[in-house]
Design a protein around this motif. Structure first.
Motif, mmCIF file in Angstrom:
data_model
loop_
_atom_site.group_PDB
_atom_site.id
_atom_site.type_symbol
_atom_site.label_atom_id
_atom_site.label_comp_id
_atom_site.label_asym_id
_atom_site.label_seq_id
_atom_site.Cartn_x
_atom_site.Cartn_y
_atom_site.Cartn_z
ATOM 1 N N ASN A 68 0.819 -1.222 0.000
ATOM 2 C CA ASN A 68 0.000 0.000 0.000
ATOM 3 C C ASN A 68 0.847 1.265 0.000
ATOM 4 O O ASN A 68 0.678 2.170 0.830
ATOM 5 N N HIS A 70 0.715 3.672 -1.918
ATOM 6 C CA HIS A 70 -0.033 4.891 -2.233
ATOM 7 C C HIS A 70 -0.550 5.592 -0.975
ATOM 8 O O HIS A 70 -0.888 6.771 -1.026
ATOM 9 N N TRP A 79 -0.136 8.636 -8.940
ATOM 10 C CA TRP A 79 0.015 7.639 -10.007
ATOM 11 C C TRP A 79 -1.087 6.591 -9.922
ATOM 12 O O TRP A 79 -1.626 6.139 -10.936
ATOM 13 N N ALA A 80 -1.419 6.184 -8.686
ATOM 14 C CA ALA A 80 -2.480 5.188 -8.524
ATOM 15 C C ALA A 80 -3.828 5.723 -9.008
ATOM 16 O O ALA A 80 -4.665 4.955 -9.503
ATOM 17 N N THR A 85 -4.627 4.439 -15.210
ATOM 18 C CA THR A 85 -4.829 3.262 -14.364
ATOM 19 C C THR A 85 -6.314 3.016 -14.129
ATOM 20 O O THR A 85 -6.826 1.924 -14.360
ATOM 21 N N LEU A 99 -9.988 1.327 -6.231
ATOM 22 C CA LEU A 99 -8.648 0.846 -5.919
ATOM 23 C C LEU A 99 -8.660 0.090 -4.600
ATOM 24 O O LEU A 99 -9.078 0.613 -3.568
ATOM 25 N N SER A 102 -2.033 -1.280 -3.376
ATOM 26 C CA SER A 102 -0.863 -1.167 -4.250
ATOM 27 C C SER A 102 0.321 -1.846 -3.574
ATOM 28 O O SER A 102 0.430 -1.837 -2.346
ATOM 29 N N LEU A 218 -1.217 -2.603 -8.935
ATOM 30 C CA LEU A 218 -2.427 -2.017 -8.356
ATOM 31 C C LEU A 218 -3.567 -3.014 -8.532
ATOM 32 O O LEU A 218 -3.688 -3.631 -9.588
#
Length: 263
Positions: A68, A70, A79-80, A85, A99, A102, A218
């Motif tokens: 994780n 992010h 980015w996530a 994505t 989400l 990550s 992800l």
């Protein structure tokens, strides 16, 4: 369905084979920034002593999976939440994406293979299994720990796992299903591998002396998801808002049952 991030051919392969490779989704400078973000998370783990060296595995223990990433790094969170994505995940899922989490991987020289497994065994998404978005940050092949996939295995549902019988592997694993075979996936930096939550997959050992195989994965589920395992209940939508779902107790019971006699 009109697609923006996934070509019709890639979408068809994903649906038929359970995975697809999207070449060059991220540019060289973007890959460099992602790698820098992971280095900063890793360095903080060393500084805070949440990453500690084991004498049994002196190199591999210094480069564990970074979970994780992010949640504690603003750039990696951006980015996530990137349109590419979330857009890709939404196209694969056929609905808005959420989400789940990550993970950054270094896959250092000498790192063990990751046994074949299914991601939804640990995520517990119900009623659908979600998908993964695996960003290749280095060139990856069977020599340095590249991915391997079992095509069409996503159609088999959740398989009974077994504990690995070799010290070269770790975690839960599943055998290659009957009438299927594993294939290697070769990627360049910036390529993305997308795969279904039921797709059987793993990675090779890193047999190189000096080369790392960096990647960022992800995991997503669709907005219609009704429940997940307790550790995955806090989700993010594309705006970064926290979304909560109930605990998937039935999947937990099934998971314990599958594990109990897996030796």
């Amino acid at each position: 369905m009109t697609t923006q991030w996934v070509s019709p051919e890639q979408l068809l392969q994903y649906k038929q084979q359970g995975y697809a490779v999207i070449p060059g989704m991220f540019a060289e400078h973007e890959v460099a920034r992602l790698k820098q973000g992971l280095r900063e998370v890793w360095t903080e783990g060393i500084r805070r002593r949440t990453i500690l060296q084991s004498m049994l595995f002196p190199v591999e223990s210094l480069f564990p999976p970074l979970r994780n990433v992010h949640q504690g790094h603003k750039d990696l969170l951006n980015w996530a939440l990137d349109r590419r994505t979330f857009g890709t995940a939404s196209e694969l899922l056929g609905e808005g994406a959420l989400l789940v989490g990550s993970t950054g991987f270094y896959k250092c020289p000498g790192a063990k293979q990751l046994p074949l497994h299914q991601d939804n065994y640990d995520i517990g998404a119900d009623p659908s299994a979600g998908c993964a978005f695996w960003i290749s940050l280095d060139g990856a092949d069977p020599g340095n720990g590249g991915l391997k996939m079992v095509p069409r295995s996503h159609r088999l549902g959740l398989l009974k796992p077994r504990m690995p019988g070799s010290r070269s592997t770790y975690g839960q694993s599943v055998p290659v299903p009957d009438h299927h075979e594993a294939v290697d996936v070769v990627t360049a930096p910036g390529d993305v591998v997308v795969f279904h939550g039921f797709t059987v997959h793993g990675s090779h050992a890193n047999r190189t002396r000096y080369d790392f195989r960096n990647s960022l994965v992800l995991h997503f589920v669709g907005e219609s998801v009704k429940s997940l395992f307790v550790q995955n209940r806090e989700l993010l939508n594309s705006a970064g808002d926290k979304i909560f779902r109930p605990v998937n107790k039935s999947h937990s019971v099934k998971r314990l049952f599958l594990t109990s006699d897996s030796n």
